[in-house]
Design a protein around this motif. Structure first.
Motif: not given
Length: 416
Positions: A55-62, A64-73, A84-94
């Motif tokens: 679904p097209t909304w799945l990538w936005m969810a991934v 958003g979740g990567s940004i939140i988790v990256g901010a937490a880490i 924050w940018f590095i963690f979010s980018a790595v999480l989103y790609v993986v």
């Protein structure tokens, strides 16, 4: 009638009837071999074009979740925008790769992985530009709106004026009028020197050279000049002008007391940096012109020089003009060659052949390096940031002009 008494024709007819009856009433197919439709099961109506898609909304969810988790880490180890940018980018790609591989297939996951890496590289390349523009705009805009910033120079501005501005909160006096005029005159002179030389060199390489020793030597030296440091160009310009003045004075004595530090010397130094850019861009544009146009002109009896002037150059004029504009944008921000050849002065100088002259990059450098008041440097820094903003705007406008020129002079499409 017994089987022994039947004729061969009657026996063949009986066999044919038995085969037809066997084909008309086949034996029932076992239930395990029946199709879903034959067994009374409703077939799957899912569209095959949408199978194995996410679904097209799945990538936005991934994301958003990567940004939140990256901010937490990042907050757990000490919050930082870069982390924050590095963690979010790595999480989103993986996570994107893992989800695509588990839900679709490995091939689609690999394609998605490299697509995300390309987008990430683009964002990383864009971040420094955005950061520079934001920093210069936020810091330099207050100085840009000061009254008289564009209409005044630095004549009469000393440490006491800056001290009063910083202590009393008064307007920051002094502007960039002399630097703007100096940059304009020096750049125009460098363009007048560089464009004819670069254009004629490119015409020789494309239209007249046949791969001989001279053309190979020109190409080699143009490549060397492309990577020459700007300070070397400034030293060359100063040395060449000093030699020229000493030679003329020793032979004729027509230029007594004339010094090599002046605006025309800076223009010569900048032309050393402009010529290879003009040669390369013009050469590529001339090679793009189809040979059929030249041959058609020759078939009509037109001479070669007139063919180049009336057919080849007008066809390539859009690329040539945009290349010249980009060459101007490349040298207008140079500091070292102008500082060595033109010096620095606090007032306006309209004469390229007499006296020192200030350019905008040199003005920025001097305001940072040697503030008018060392103990009260805020006014000088404000002028420097505002001048840097003006220089960035000029370079952006030159690039925009290059695109507009290329669009205006581009060959018109025929409608067919």
């Amino acid at each position: 009638m017994s089987d022994q008494q039947r004729t061969p024709a009657e026996s063949g007819a009986t066999a044919t009837k038995q085969e037809n009856s066997a084909s008309a009433s086949p034996e029932p197919t076992p239930a395990s071999l029946q199709t879903p439709a034959a067994a009374g099961v409703r077939p799957n109506r899912r569209n095959t074009l949408t199978q194995n898609t996410l679904p097209t909304w799945l990538w936005m969810a991934v994301l958003g979740g990567s940004i939140i988790v990256g901010a937490a880490i990042s907050s757990a180890i000490g919050f930082n925008l870069a982390l924050w940018f590095i963690f979010s980018a790595v999480l989103y790609v993986v996570v994107s790769y893992a989800v695509t591989r588990s839900r679709v297939n490995r091939r689609k996951a690999t394609d998605q992985l490299w697509t995300n890496l390309v987008y990430l590289a683009f964002v990383i390349a864009l971040l420094p530009l955005v950061s520079v523009i934001w920093s210069v705009t936020s810091v330099g805009l207050p100085g840009l709106i000061e009254p008289g910033f564009f209409a005044s120079d630095m004549q009469g501005i000393d440490g006491s004026v800056d001290q009063a501005s910083q202590e009393d909160g008064a307007n920051v006096l002094g502007g960039i009028k002399h630097a703007l005029i100096g940059s304009l005159l020096i750049t125009i002179a460098a363009t007048v020197i560089s464009v004819p030389i670069g254009l004629l060199t490119s015409i020789y390489l494309v239209e007249y050279a046949r791969g001989g020793l001279l053309s190979r030597a020109i190409t080699f030296f143009v490549d060397v000049m492309t990577g020459i440091p700007s300070i070397v160009a400034g030293l060359f310009g100063g040395a060449a002008m000093a030699w020229f003045l000493s030679t003329v004075n020793s032979w004729t004595g027509l230029l007594p007391g004339m010094r090599s530090t002046m605006g025309i010397t800076a223009a010569i130094a900048l032309s050393v940096l402009m010529i290879p850019v003009v040669v390369r861009t013009t050469e590529e544009m001339l090679r793009v012109v189809p040979n059929e146009l030249r041959e058609a002109s020759y078939a009509l009896g037109v001479r070669k020089w007139r063919t180049i002037l009336k057919v080849v150059i007008p066809t390539a004029i859009s690329g040539i003009a945009s290349g010249v504009t980009l060459a101007i944008a490349r040298v207008i921000g140079e500091t070292a060659p102008i500082l060595v050849t033109a010096g620095f002065v606090v007032n306006v100088n309209w004469n390229l052949f007499q006296g020192w002259m200030t350019a905008l990059p040199v003005y920025i450098f001097r305001q940072f390096q040697n503030p008018t008041s060392p103990n009260f440097s805020d006014p000088s820094h404000q002028r420097a940031w505002a001048a840097a903003l003006v220089l960035i705007v000029i370079v952006m406008l030159l690039n925009l002009v290059a695109r507009v020129i290329a669009q205006i002079f581009a060959p018109k499409k025929s409608g067919r």
